[in-house]
Write a protein that holds these residues in place. Structure first.
Motif, PDB file in Angstrom:
ATOM      1  N   HIS A  36       0.578  -1.440   0.416  1.00 27.72           N
ATOM      2  CA  HIS A  36       0.247   0.205  -0.172  1.00 27.72           C
ATOM      3  C   HIS A  36       0.875   0.675  -0.190  1.00 27.72           C
ATOM      4  CE1 HIS A  36      -2.726   3.051   1.019  1.00 27.72           C
ATOM      5  NE2 HIS A  36      -2.058   3.305   1.988  1.00 27.72           N
ATOM      6  N   HIS A  62       3.857   7.078   5.516  1.00 28.79           N
ATOM      7  CA  HIS A  62       2.371   7.913   5.905  1.00 28.79           C
ATOM      8  C   HIS A  62       1.431   7.022   6.596  1.00 28.79           C
ATOM      9  CE1 HIS A  62       0.130   5.763   2.772  1.00 28.79           C
ATOM     10  NE2 HIS A  62      -1.207   5.643   3.240  1.00 28.79           N
ATOM     11  N   ASP A  67      -0.342   2.931  12.084  1.00 29.56           N
ATOM     12  CA  ASP A  67      -0.670   1.752  12.969  1.00 29.56           C
ATOM     13  C   ASP A  67       0.710   0.918  12.451  1.00 29.56           C
ATOM     14  OD1 ASP A  67      -2.493   2.449  11.091  1.00 29.56           O
ATOM     15  OD2 ASP A  67      -2.232   1.819   9.036  1.00 29.56           O
ATOM     16  N   LYS A  98     -12.591   6.891  16.257  1.00 28.99           N
ATOM     17  CA  LYS A  98     -13.767   6.435  15.185  1.00 28.99           C
ATOM     18  C   LYS A  98     -14.377   7.263  14.379  1.00 28.99           C
ATOM     19  CE  LYS A  98     -11.986   1.604  12.955  1.00 28.99           C
ATOM     20  NZ  LYS A  98     -12.710   1.215  12.008  1.00 28.99           N
ATOM     21  N   LEU A  99     -15.467   7.360  14.951  1.00 26.31           N
ATOM     22  CA  LEU A  99     -16.398   8.094  14.175  1.00 26.31           C
ATOM     23  C   LEU A  99     -16.162  10.315  14.227  1.00 26.31           C
ATOM     24  CD1 LEU A  99     -18.701   8.361  12.569  1.00 26.31           C
ATOM     25  CD2 LEU A  99     -20.263   8.668  14.803  1.00 26.31           C
ATOM     26  N   LYS A 102     -12.765  10.224  11.785  1.00 28.80           N
ATOM     27  CA  LYS A 102     -13.554   9.947   9.974  1.00 28.80           C
ATOM     28  C   LYS A 102     -13.938  11.715  10.161  1.00 28.80           C
ATOM     29  CE  LYS A 102     -13.475   6.095   9.068  1.00 28.80           C
ATOM     30  NZ  LYS A 102     -12.944   5.969   7.538  1.00 28.80           N
ATOM     31  N   ASP A 123      -3.468   8.242  -0.814  1.00 28.22           N
ATOM     32  CA  ASP A 123      -3.527   7.488  -0.414  1.00 28.22           C
ATOM     33  C   ASP A 123      -5.341   7.360  -0.329  1.00 28.22           C
ATOM     34  OD1 ASP A 123      -3.756   5.718   1.787  1.00 28.22           O
ATOM     35  OD2 ASP A 123      -4.712   7.265   3.520  1.00 28.22           O
ATOM     36  N   ASN A 127      -6.885   3.347  -1.711  1.00 22.74           N
ATOM     37  CA  ASN A 127      -7.632   2.892  -1.383  1.00 22.74           C
ATOM     38  C   ASN A 127      -9.802   2.302  -1.818  1.00 22.74           C
ATOM     39  OD1 ASN A 127      -6.169   2.350   0.992  1.00 22.74           O
ATOM     40  ND2 ASN A 127      -6.604   3.844   1.921  1.00 22.74           N
ATOM     41  N   ASP A 130      -8.717  -0.302  -4.110  1.00 19.20           N
ATOM     42  CA  ASP A 130      -8.585  -1.156  -3.872  1.00 19.20           C
ATOM     43  C   ASP A 130     -10.434  -2.236  -3.351  1.00 19.20           C
ATOM     44  OD1 ASP A 130      -6.211  -2.291  -3.232  1.00 19.20           O
ATOM     45  OD2 ASP A 130      -6.636  -1.930  -0.985  1.00 19.20           O
ATOM     46  N   LEU A 131     -11.266  -1.346  -2.657  1.00 23.17           N
ATOM     47  CA  LEU A 131     -12.373  -0.841  -2.454  1.00 23.17           C
ATOM     48  C   LEU A 131     -13.401  -1.717  -3.677  1.00 23.17           C
ATOM     49  CD1 LEU A 131     -13.475   1.204   0.196  1.00 23.17           C
ATOM     50  CD2 LEU A 131     -13.884  -1.324   0.259  1.00 23.17           C
ATOM     51  N   PRO A 136     -13.346  -6.253   1.478  1.00 20.63           N
ATOM     52  CA  PRO A 136     -13.071  -6.192   1.988  1.00 20.63           C
ATOM     53  C   PRO A 136     -13.688  -7.426   3.037  1.00 20.63           C
ATOM     54  CG  PRO A 136     -12.328  -4.105   2.527  1.00 20.63           C
ATOM     55  CD  PRO A 136     -13.009  -4.567   1.257  1.00 20.63           C
ATOM     56  N   TRP A 139     -17.344  -7.006   5.426  1.00 28.82           N
ATOM     57  CA  TRP A 139     -17.838  -5.798   5.102  1.00 28.82           C
ATOM     58  C   TRP A 139     -18.472  -6.172   4.274  1.00 28.82           C
ATOM     59  CZ3 TRP A 139     -14.706  -0.740   4.332  1.00 28.82           C
ATOM     60  CH2 TRP A 139     -13.695  -0.524   4.947  1.00 28.82           C
ATOM     61  N   GLU A 140     -20.046  -5.083   5.392  1.00 30.78           N
ATOM     62  CA  GLU A 140     -21.365  -5.116   4.615  1.00 30.78           C
ATOM     63  C   GLU A 140     -21.136  -4.254   3.406  1.00 30.78           C
ATOM     64  OE1 GLU A 140     -23.577  -7.228   5.516  1.00 30.78           O
ATOM     65  OE2 GLU A 140     -23.087  -8.196   7.452  1.00 30.78           O
ATOM     66  N   ASP A 142     -23.173  -2.081   2.765  1.00 34.75           N
ATOM     67  CA  ASP A 142     -23.585  -0.788   3.459  1.00 34.75           C
ATOM     68  C   ASP A 142     -22.533   0.226   4.268  1.00 34.75           C
ATOM     69  OD1 ASP A 142     -26.451  -0.222   3.289  1.00 34.75           O
ATOM     70  OD2 ASP A 142     -26.596  -0.432   5.634  1.00 34.75           O
ATOM     71  N   ARG A 143     -20.989  -0.137   4.718  1.00 31.70           N
ATOM     72  CA  ARG A 143     -19.893   0.328   5.115  1.00 31.70           C
ATOM     73  C   ARG A 143     -18.894   0.618   4.019  1.00 31.70           C
ATOM     74  NH1 ARG A 143     -15.799  -3.188   9.248  1.00 31.70           N
ATOM     75  NH2 ARG A 143     -13.875  -1.590   9.163  1.00 31.70           N
TER      76      ARG A 143
HETATM   77  P1  NDP Z   1     -11.691   1.354   8.839  1.00 30.14           P
HETATM   78  O1  NDP Z   1     -10.698   2.635   8.855  1.00 30.14           O
HETATM   79  O2  NDP Z   1     -11.472  -0.193   9.787  1.00 30.14           O
HETATM   80  O3  NDP Z   1     -11.105   0.666   7.277  1.00 30.14           O
HETATM   81  C1  NDP Z   1     -10.500   1.168   5.939  1.00 30.14           C
HETATM   82  C2  NDP Z   1      -8.967   1.699   5.991  1.00 30.14           C
HETATM   83  O4  NDP Z   1      -8.551   0.630   6.030  1.00 30.14           O
HETATM   84  C3  NDP Z   1      -8.666   2.263   4.952  1.00 30.14           C
HETATM   85  O5  NDP Z   1      -8.592   3.819   5.246  1.00 30.14           O
HETATM   86  C4  NDP Z   1      -7.720   1.957   4.451  1.00 30.14           C
HETATM   87  O6  NDP Z   1      -6.857   2.115   5.295  1.00 30.14           O
HETATM   88  C5  NDP Z   1      -7.388  -0.151   5.206  1.00 30.14           C
HETATM   89  N1  NDP Z   1      -7.150  -0.885   4.222  1.00 30.14           N
HETATM   90  C6  NDP Z   1      -6.774  -2.242   4.426  1.00 30.14           C
HETATM   91  N2  NDP Z   1      -6.961  -3.065   3.560  1.00 30.14           N
HETATM   92  C7  NDP Z   1      -7.772  -2.127   2.455  1.00 30.14           C
HETATM   93  C8  NDP Z   1      -8.656  -2.549   1.386  1.00 30.14           C
HETATM   94  N3  NDP Z   1      -8.185  -3.650   0.970  1.00 30.14           N
HETATM   95  N4  NDP Z   1      -9.498  -1.541   0.723  1.00 30.14           N
HETATM   96  C9  NDP Z   1      -9.403  -0.155   1.302  1.00 30.14           C
HETATM   97  N5  NDP Z   1      -8.831  -0.295   2.666  1.00 30.14           N
HETATM   98  C10 NDP Z   1      -8.005  -1.174   3.528  1.00 30.14           C
HETATM   99  O7  NDP Z   1     -12.511   1.220   8.324  1.00 30.14           O
HETATM  100  P2  NDP Z   1     -13.712   2.146   8.208  1.00 30.14           P
HETATM  101  O8  NDP Z   1     -13.469   3.555   7.571  1.00 30.14           O
HETATM  102  O9  NDP Z   1     -15.349   1.843   7.675  1.00 30.14           O
HETATM  103  O10 NDP Z   1     -14.766   1.855   9.675  1.00 30.14           O
HETATM  104  C11 NDP Z   1     -14.127   2.609  10.281  1.00 30.14           C
HETATM  105  C12 NDP Z   1     -15.953   3.244  10.887  1.00 30.14           C
HETATM  106  O11 NDP Z   1     -17.054   2.234   9.787  1.00 30.14           O
HETATM  107  C13 NDP Z   1     -16.180   3.479  12.068  1.00 30.14           C
HETATM  108  O12 NDP Z   1     -17.035   4.903  11.778  1.00 30.14           O
HETATM  109  C14 NDP Z   1     -17.207   2.550  12.574  1.00 30.14           C
HETATM  110  O13 NDP Z   1     -18.000   2.867  13.505  1.00 30.14           O
HETATM  111  C15 NDP Z   1     -17.917   2.256  11.367  1.00 30.14           C
HETATM  112  N6  NDP Z   1     -18.075   0.654  10.875  1.00 30.14           N
HETATM  113  C16 NDP Z   1     -19.350   0.570   9.715  1.00 30.14           C
HETATM  114  C17 NDP Z   1     -19.560  -0.807  10.157  1.00 30.14           C
HETATM  115  C18 NDP Z   1     -21.070  -1.292   8.738  1.00 30.14           C
HETATM  116  O14 NDP Z   1     -20.927  -2.104   8.798  1.00 30.14           O
HETATM  117  N7  NDP Z   1     -21.636   0.493   8.227  1.00 30.14           N
HETATM  118  C19 NDP Z   1     -19.723  -2.181  10.169  1.00 30.14           C
HETATM  119  C20 NDP Z   1     -18.000  -1.861  11.352  1.00 30.14           C
HETATM  120  C21 NDP Z   1     -17.325   0.085  11.611  1.00 30.14           C
HETATM  121  P3  NDP Z   1      -4.988   2.734   5.423  1.00 30.14           P
HETATM  122  O15 NDP Z   1      -4.541   4.096   4.004  1.00 30.14           O
HETATM  123  O16 NDP Z   1      -4.452   3.119   6.228  1.00 30.14           O
HETATM  124  O17 NDP Z   1      -4.766   1.435   5.076  1.00 30.14           O
END
Ligand code: NDP
Ligand code: ZN
Length: 180
Positions: A36, A62, A67, A98-99, A102, A123, A127, A130-131, A136, A139-140, A142-143
């Motif tokens: 990454h 970065h 991390d 976390k929120l 964000k 960055d 990402n 990737d998504l 991932p 992940w639902e 929605d997420r």
């Molecule tokens: P995370 O921040 O946990 O994950 C996203 C980060 O993961 C990216 O910014 C990236 O950061 C890294 N990453 C690693 N592998 C990948 C990949 N293959 N593709 C994309 N990114 C990757 O996720 P969210 O931001 O979604 O989670 C945080 C928020 O989501 C919170 O507010 C939480 O409450 C909410 N949440 C929601 C859920 C839902 O179902 N709606 C479930 C769980 C949490 P980097 O650049 O550092 O590598």
């Protein structure tokens, strides 16, 4: 190597590789995490046409403070004050929930330095690509959608930094029916 910029970039790559050595991306293939930051630096060079060695070092480093056990003091000692400041600018405050982190990214991104904005844009582009390619594990839908929408907000606050990177980000978002 004349001005030693390749030297310091390799040094940063080696440092990040050691720090991230036990981490994996959140994809099914469990790609080594170091792919990454190297990919983010590569986006800056190949697509963003960025040539500033401090920006490239910061891109490679970065995620080390956010991390891994790396400290900003350590970064400054090895890579100097400018790289330290850039890594600081692109690192979230891990003491916040976390929120809040964000929301902070949306609020604070517009005020960042132009060099830090380049790292953040690359960055996000990495990402989002990737998504868009693969959800991932665990992940639902929605997420994923939430992540795209939040990223679009962060990026909106940094427009006017690099035409090519922004065009590429817009393309990925367009694929998700999101306008910048
Ligand atoms: P995370 O921040 O946990 O994950 C996203 C980060 O993961 C990216 O910014 C990236 O950061 C890294 N990453 C690693 N592998 C990948 C990949 N293959 N593709 C994309 N990114 C990757 O996720 P969210 O931001 O979604 O989670 C945080 C928020 O989501 C919170 O507010 C939480 O409450 C909410 N949440 C929601 C859920 C839902 O179902 N709606 C479930 C769980 C949490 P980097 O650049 O550092 O590598
Ligand atoms: Zn990252």
């Amino acid at each position: 190597i004349e001005d030693n910029s390749i030297g310091v970039i390799i040094k940063a790559t080696n440092f990040a590789a050691i720090k991230h050595k036990d981490q994996r991306r959140k994809d099914a293939a469990k790609t080594p995490y170091i792919n990454h930051p190297i990919g983010v630096a590569n986006i800056l060079i190949e697509e963003g046409k960025v040539t500033d060695p401090a920006v490239i070092q910061a891109a490679i480093l970065h995620d080390t403070v956010e991390d891994t056990d790396t400290t900003l003091e350590e970064i400054e000692l090895i890579f100097g004050a400018e790289v330290r400041c850039l890594v600081d600018e692109v690192s979230d405050d891990k003491s916040l929930p976390k929120l809040e982190r964000k929301m902070n990214q949306i609020k604070k991104s517009p005020k960042k330095s132009s060099k830090a904005k380049l790292v953040k844009l690359a960055d996000k582009l990495y990402n989002l690509r990737d998504l868009a390619e693969q959800v991932p594990e665990g992940w639902e839908e929605d997420r994923v959608k939430e992540y795209f929408l939040w990223s679009a907000h962060v990026i909106k606050g940094m427009l006017g930094s690099n035409e090519c990177l922004e065009k590429e980000i817009a393309k990925v978002l367009q694929g998700q029916n999101i306008d910048l």
